[in-house]
Design an enzyme around this catalytic site. Structure first.
Site, PDB file in Angstrom:
ATOM      1  N   ASP A  74      17.946  20.742 -64.844  1.00 25.34           N
ATOM      2  CA  ASP A  74      18.591  22.021 -64.564  1.00 25.34           C
ATOM      3  C   ASP A  74      18.207  23.003 -65.666  1.00 25.34           C
ATOM      4  O   ASP A  74      18.308  22.674 -66.857  1.00 25.34           O
ATOM      5  CB  ASP A  74      20.119  21.817 -64.522  1.00 25.34           C
ATOM      6  CG  ASP A  74      20.816  22.984 -63.842  1.00 25.34           C
ATOM      7  OD1 ASP A  74      20.667  24.128 -64.339  1.00 25.34           O
ATOM      8  OD2 ASP A  74      21.491  22.750 -62.835  1.00 25.34           O
ATOM      9  N   TYR A 168      22.671  39.738 -58.869  1.00 24.70           N
ATOM     10  CA  TYR A 168      21.265  39.324 -58.713  1.00 24.70           C
ATOM     11  C   TYR A 168      20.342  40.421 -59.239  1.00 24.70           C
ATOM     12  O   TYR A 168      19.417  40.157 -60.012  1.00 24.70           O
ATOM     13  CB  TYR A 168      20.968  39.026 -57.242  1.00 24.70           C
ATOM     14  CG  TYR A 168      19.547  38.580 -56.978  1.00 24.70           C
ATOM     15  CD1 TYR A 168      19.171  37.243 -57.116  1.00 24.70           C
ATOM     16  CD2 TYR A 168      18.555  39.494 -56.597  1.00 24.70           C
ATOM     17  CE1 TYR A 168      17.862  36.826 -56.886  1.00 24.70           C
ATOM     18  CE2 TYR A 168      17.245  39.088 -56.368  1.00 24.70           C
ATOM     19  CZ  TYR A 168      16.904  37.750 -56.508  1.00 24.70           C
ATOM     20  OH  TYR A 168      15.603  37.352 -56.281  1.00 24.70           O
TER      21      TYR A 168
HETATM   22  N1  LIG Z   1      12.067  34.863 -51.672  1.00 28.49           N
HETATM   23  C1  LIG Z   1      12.080  36.131 -52.031  1.00 28.49           C
HETATM   24  O1  LIG Z   1      12.095  37.065 -51.200  1.00 28.49           O
HETATM   25  C2  LIG Z   1      12.077  36.491 -53.492  1.00 28.49           C
HETATM   26  C3  LIG Z   1      11.852  37.828 -53.829  1.00 28.49           C
HETATM   27  C4  LIG Z   1      11.832  38.186 -55.172  1.00 28.49           C
HETATM   28  C5  LIG Z   1      12.038  37.228 -56.140  1.00 28.49           C
HETATM   29  N2  LIG Z   1      12.273  35.935 -55.780  1.00 28.49           N
HETATM   30  C6  LIG Z   1      12.483  34.982 -56.868  1.00 28.49           C
HETATM   31  O2  LIG Z   1      11.512  33.958 -56.794  1.00 28.49           O
HETATM   32  C7  LIG Z   1      12.038  32.767 -57.388  1.00 28.49           C
HETATM   33  C8  LIG Z   1      11.827  31.611 -56.427  1.00 28.49           C
HETATM   34  O3  LIG Z   1      12.592  31.863 -55.254  1.00 28.49           O
HETATM   35  P1  LIG Z   1      12.221  31.269 -53.819  1.00 28.49           P
HETATM   36  O4  LIG Z   1      12.330  32.386 -52.845  1.00 28.49           O
HETATM   37  O5  LIG Z   1      10.968  30.500 -53.916  1.00 28.49           O
HETATM   38  O6  LIG Z   1      13.501  30.344 -53.581  1.00 28.49           O
HETATM   39  P2  LIG Z   1      13.649  28.799 -53.259  1.00 28.49           P
HETATM   40  O7  LIG Z   1      15.103  28.589 -53.053  1.00 28.49           O
HETATM   41  O8  LIG Z   1      12.697  28.405 -52.180  1.00 28.49           O
HETATM   42  O9  LIG Z   1      13.185  28.088 -54.605  1.00 28.49           O
HETATM   43  C9  LIG Z   1      13.935  28.148 -55.791  1.00 28.49           C
HETATM   44  C10 LIG Z   1      13.891  26.794 -56.453  1.00 28.49           C
HETATM   45  O10 LIG Z   1      14.592  26.899 -57.702  1.00 28.49           O
HETATM   46  C11 LIG Z   1      15.358  25.717 -57.851  1.00 28.49           C
HETATM   47  N3  LIG Z   1      16.492  25.956 -58.729  1.00 28.49           N
HETATM   48  C12 LIG Z   1      17.546  26.765 -58.501  1.00 28.49           C
HETATM   49  N4  LIG Z   1      18.423  26.696 -59.499  1.00 28.49           N
HETATM   50  C13 LIG Z   1      17.918  25.806 -60.385  1.00 28.49           C
HETATM   51  C14 LIG Z   1      18.375  25.294 -61.631  1.00 28.49           C
HETATM   52  N5  LIG Z   1      19.547  25.686 -62.147  1.00 28.49           N
HETATM   53  N6  LIG Z   1      17.592  24.396 -62.284  1.00 28.49           N
HETATM   54  C15 LIG Z   1      16.421  23.978 -61.758  1.00 28.49           C
HETATM   55  N7  LIG Z   1      15.954  24.418 -60.570  1.00 28.49           N
HETATM   56  C16 LIG Z   1      16.690  25.329 -59.899  1.00 28.49           C
HETATM   57  C17 LIG Z   1      15.812  25.364 -56.447  1.00 28.49           C
HETATM   58  O11 LIG Z   1      16.222  23.999 -56.358  1.00 28.49           O
HETATM   59  C18 LIG Z   1      14.590  25.692 -55.625  1.00 28.49           C
HETATM   60  O12 LIG Z   1      13.741  24.572 -55.475  1.00 28.49           O
HETATM   61  C19 LIG Z   1      13.509  33.057 -57.697  1.00 28.49           C
HETATM   62  O13 LIG Z   1      13.653  33.372 -59.054  1.00 28.49           O
HETATM   63  C20 LIG Z   1      13.799  34.263 -56.831  1.00 28.49           C
HETATM   64  O14 LIG Z   1      14.862  35.027 -57.347  1.00 28.49           O
HETATM   65  C21 LIG Z   1      12.292  35.533 -54.480  1.00 28.49           C
END
Ligand SMILES: NC(=O)c1ccc[n+]([C@@H]2O[C@H](COP(=O)([O-])OP(=O)(O)OC[C@H]3O[C@@H](n4cnc5c(N)ncnc54)[C@H](O)[C@@H]3O)[C@@H](O)[C@H]2O)c1
Length: 262
Positions: A74, A168
Site C-alpha cells: 500500500d 480529488y
Molecule cells: N482514468 C482516468 O480517466 C484518469 C484521468 C486522470 C488521471 N488518472 C490517474 O491515473 C492513475 C491511475 O488510474 P487508473 O484510471 O489507471 O485507475 P485504476 O483503478 O485502473 O488503477 C489504479 C491502481 O492503483 C491501485 N491503488 C489504489 N490505491 C492504492 C494504494 N493505496 N496502494 C497501492 N495501490 C493502490 C489500485 O489497486 C489500482 O490497481 C490515478 O492516479 C488516477 O487518478 C486517471
C-alpha cells in the site's frame, strides 16, 4: 558543437534500466509498466490489489522478454515502500526509473463529504505519491541518477464540469506542484521529476457506478471527441523517463486530447 552521431531512436531505449511502477495492477500503471518493459526495462510492479492484476502485468512483461517482480503493498505505508525499493534493488538491480500511478477517485458534494472520505483520498493520491517518490529518490540519489514520473490529472489544472470531487482535484493539483518542488530539490543531483496529467481515460476507474452515465459526456467534452486509451499514456511516460527528456524536469505534460485548450 552538436553531436551529429547521436542515434535519435536510441534516446527512447530503456535497456538496462530498472523501474518501479505503483498502481501496476490495473489501468494506466499497468499499461505503462508493460510499455517500459517493451522498451527494455526490468520492472517492479507494486499494487495493493489481491486479484490477478499484477500477475497479468507480469505475464505481458515476460512476453516482452523482460524480468519483473510483484509487490503487494500500500502506497500509504512508508515502511512497505522502503521494503519495495530494497527488494527491487536486490532482485532486479539499481533503481533508475519510477512511475507513481496508484490512485483512487470518488465523488461527493463538498458540503456532504465527511472527513474520512477526504482524508483517505488525500492519503493515497497525495501522500502516497510523496512517500513513493521519497523512497525511490533515496535510492536514486545514492546512484546519482534517476527519473520519476508521477501520474497527476487534468483535474489538477481544471475543474471537471459536473463532477463533485474537490478532494480529488486538490490532490492532483498537489501532485503537480509537489513534483515540481521535488524536481528542484534534486535538479543538481541527477534526478528528474515530471508529471503526466491524463484527460479522461478508459480504465476501471471510470466504470465506478457514479461515472458510467458520464462517459458519453466525457467524449463530447473532449476536443478529440473520445476518451484516451491507456496505450496512449505509454509514449509520454517513456519520453519523460528516457534520455530523450534529459533536459526536461519539473514539467506537467497534459495528455488530454486537447481538453485544457477549451
Ligand atoms: N482514468 C482516468 O480517466 C484518469 C484521468 C486522470 C488521471 N488518472 C490517474 O491515473 C492513475 C491511475 O488510474 P487508473 O484510471 O489507471 O485507475 P485504476 O483503478 O485502473 O488503477 C489504479 C491502481 O492503483 C491501485 N491503488 C489504489 N490505491 C492504492 C494504494 N493505496 N496502494 C497501492 N495501490 C493502490 C489500485 O489497486 C489500482 O490497481 C490515478 O492516479 C488516477 O487518478 C486517471
Amino acid at each position: 558543437m552538436s553531436d551529429i552521431t547521436l542515434n535519435a531512436p536510441k534516446l527512447f531505449d530503456l535497456t538496462g534500466q530498472v523501474a518501479l511502477v505503483t498502481g501496476a495492477g490495473s489501468g494506466i500503471g499497468q499499461r505503462i509498466a508493460i510499455g517500459l518493459a517493451q522498451c527494455g526495462a526490468d520492472v517492479a510492479l507494486l499494487d495493493r490489489r489481491t486479484d490477478d492484476g499484477l500477475a497479468m502485468t507480469a505475464h505481458h512483461i515476460k512476453a516482452a522478454g523482460r524480468r519483473s517482480i510483484e509487490i503487494a503493498a500500500d502506497v500509504t505505508s512508508k515502511t512497505s515502500l522502503a521494503d519495495a525499493v530494497a527488494r527491487t534493488e536486490a532482485e532486479l538491480g539499481n533503481l533508475s526509473l519510477a512511475v507513481n500511478a496508484a490512485g483512487i477517485a470518488n465523488a461527493n458534494p463538498a458540503e456532504d463529504m465527511d472527513e474520512d472520505q477526504y482524508q483517505t483520498l488525500m492519503d493515497i493520491n497525495l501522500k502516497g505519491v510523496f512517500l513513493s517518490s521519497q523512497a525511490e529518490a533515496r535510492a536514486m540519489l545514492k546512484h546519482g541518477r534517476g527519473a520519476i514520473v508521477n501520474i497527476a490529472s487534468m483535474s489538477g489544472v481544471i475543474v471537471n464540469r459536473g463532477l463533485s470531487q474537490a478532494h480529488y482535484n486538490a490532490s492532483k493539483a498537489g501532485v503537480i506542484h509537489m513534483s515540481k518542488s521535488m524536481a528542484m530539490e534534486w535538479v543538481d543531483r541527477g534526478i528528474r521529476v515530471n508529471t503526466i496529467s491524463p484527460g479522461y481515460t478508459a480504465t476501471p476507474m471510470n466504470t465506478r457506478p457514479e461515472m458510467v452515465h458520464q462517459t458519453k459526456l466525457f467524449e463530447e467534452q473532449t476536443p478529440m471527441q473520445r476518451m484516451a486509451k491507456v496505450d496512449e499514456m505509454v509514449g509520454p511516460a517513456v519520453f519523460l523517463l528516457s534520455d530523450a527528456a534529459s533536459f526536461v524536469t519539473g514539467v506537467d505534460l497534459l495528455v488530454d486530447g486537447g481538453f485544457c485548450c477549451w
